[in-house]
Design an enzyme around this catalytic site. Structure first.
Site, PDB file in Angstrom:
ATOM      1  N   CYS A  56      -5.330  90.806  -8.068  1.00  0.00           N
ATOM      2  CA  CYS A  56      -4.725  89.748  -7.261  1.00  0.00           C
ATOM      3  C   CYS A  56      -5.641  89.226  -6.162  1.00  0.00           C
ATOM      4  CB  CYS A  56      -3.389  90.220  -6.703  1.00  0.00           C
ATOM      5  SG  CYS A  56      -2.176  90.512  -8.027  1.00  0.00           S
ATOM      6  N   ASP A  60      -0.655  91.324  -1.196  1.00  0.00           N
ATOM      7  CA  ASP A  60       0.149  92.339  -1.905  1.00  0.00           C
ATOM      8  C   ASP A  60      -0.011  93.777  -1.402  1.00  0.00           C
ATOM      9  OD1 ASP A  60       0.620  90.067  -3.362  1.00  0.00           O
ATOM     10  OD2 ASP A  60      -0.053  90.863  -5.281  1.00  0.00           O
ATOM     11  N   LYS A  87       5.296  85.601  -4.898  1.00  0.00           N
ATOM     12  CA  LYS A  87       4.705  85.105  -6.139  1.00  0.00           C
ATOM     13  C   LYS A  87       5.173  85.944  -7.326  1.00  0.00           C
ATOM     14  CE  LYS A  87       0.387  87.753  -5.579  1.00  0.00           C
ATOM     15  NZ  LYS A  87       0.294  88.473  -6.863  1.00  0.00           N
ATOM     16  N   ASP A 133       3.972  90.276  -4.488  1.00  0.00           N
ATOM     17  CA  ASP A 133       4.529  90.219  -5.833  1.00  0.00           C
ATOM     18  C   ASP A 133       6.042  90.358  -5.674  1.00  0.00           C
ATOM     19  OD1 ASP A 133       2.559  89.782  -7.682  1.00  0.00           O
ATOM     20  OD2 ASP A 133       2.528  91.808  -8.489  1.00  0.00           O
TER      21      ASP A 133
END
Length: 233
Positions: free
Chosen positions: A169, A11, A121, A51
Site C-alpha cells: 500500500c 494503513d 479505501k 483499509d
C-alpha cells in the site's frame, strides 16, 4: 519554488500490526514513534489512510473456492467490473481490516489527534485497492478515495509517504502520488515491508517514477520542520 508539503500515513491499523493482526507486518508497530514525530511537524495537511473492507471483499482468500484460496499463496485474476477487457492478477490475503471491526482501527498509540483527515479505501468488494488514491484499473477506474482532490484542493506540491506496508500500500500510494504530479518521497525508516526481499523491485519502480526514498533526517524533512504557512510570521 513553491513548497506545500503533505504527510500521508498509510494503513497503520491493528490488523497490520503485531501482536494480534491477522495480516501483521513484522515490526510494523515499531515505526509508530517516528510517525508521531512526523505528525508533530507543521505539515499543512496530515492524512491517515485505512483499509476498510466489506466482509465479501475479493482479496480475502476465504471468499474463493478451493484449491486456489490459500492466503499469502494463491493468485487470482480480477476483471474490471466495468470493462471485461481489462484485468489484473492479485494475491489473496487473510480476512483483514473489515470495516467497523477492531482490526480496522488505527493503532491507539498513533497520535491521531494530529491527523487532519482520515481516508478510507478498499470499500468496493469487486476490486483490490492497495493505493490510497484509487484501484489499479484505468479503462475506467472503478473506485477513487478522494485523496487526490483533497491534496490538490489544498495546493499541495510535495507528498511524504510512510506507513504499512512498504511493498504494497505504501508502494502504490507513492507511485500514484507521483502520477498525480506531486513531488513524492517515501520516508524509509517510517515503513516496513511484508516481504523485504521484494524491495529491490519496489526501488526500481520508484526510480522510474521519480519517487525519492529519503531518511528521517533528510533536508526535505528539515524544510518541513521549519515550514511557515503563508502569512505566518
Amino acid at each position: 519554488m513553491p513548497f506545500v508539503p503533505a504527510l500521508v500515513i498509510v494503513d497503520v491499523q491493528e490488523d497490520f500490526c503485531p501482536p494480534n493482526g491477522s495480516l501483521a507486518v513484522t515490526d510494523g508497530r515499531s515505526i509508530v514513534p517516528l510517525l508521531n514525530t512526523l505528525l508533530s511537524y507543521p505539515f499543512p495537511l496530515k492524512i491517515a489512510t485505512k483499509d476498510f473492507h466489506p466482509r465479501n471483499h475479493i482479496s480475502f482468500a476465504s471468499n474463493h473456492p478451493p484449491p486456489n484460496n490459500k492466503a499469502f499463496e494463491s493468485v487470482i485474476t480480477i476483471t474490471n467490473p466495468l470493462n471485461p477487457g481489462e484485468s489484473q492478477e492479485t494475491r489473496l490475503w487473510p480476512v483483514h481490516c473489515v470495516k467497523d471491526t477492531p482490526g480496522s482501527e488505527l493503532v491507539p498509540e498513533l497520535h491521531v489527534d494530529k491527523v487532519h483527515e482520515i481516508v478510507e479505501k478498499g470499500m468496493d468488494q469487486r476490486v483490490e485497492m492497495y493505493s490510497a488514491f484509487a484501484d489499479p484499473f484505468k479503462q475506467p477506474c472503478v473506485s477513487r478515495s478522494g485523496l487526490a482532490k483533497m491534496l490538490h484542493d489544498k495546493g499541495v506540491t510535495d507528498v511524504f509517504v510512510a506507513g504499512l506496508a512498504a511493498d504494497y500500500c505504501v508502494r502504490y500510494t507513492a507511485l500514484d502520488a507521483a502520477k498525480e504530479g506531486f513531488k513524492t518521497r517515501v520516508v524509509e525508516e517510517a515503513t516496513k515491508a511484508v516481504d523485504p526481499a521484494s524491495m529491490d523491485e519496489v526501488l526500481r519502480e520508484y526510480a522510474e517514477a521519480g519517487v525519492e526514498v529519503i531518511g528521517k533526517d533528510d533536508a526535505s524533512i528539515e524544510r518541513v520542520r521549519h515550514y511557515a504557512y503563508p502569512g505566518q510570521v
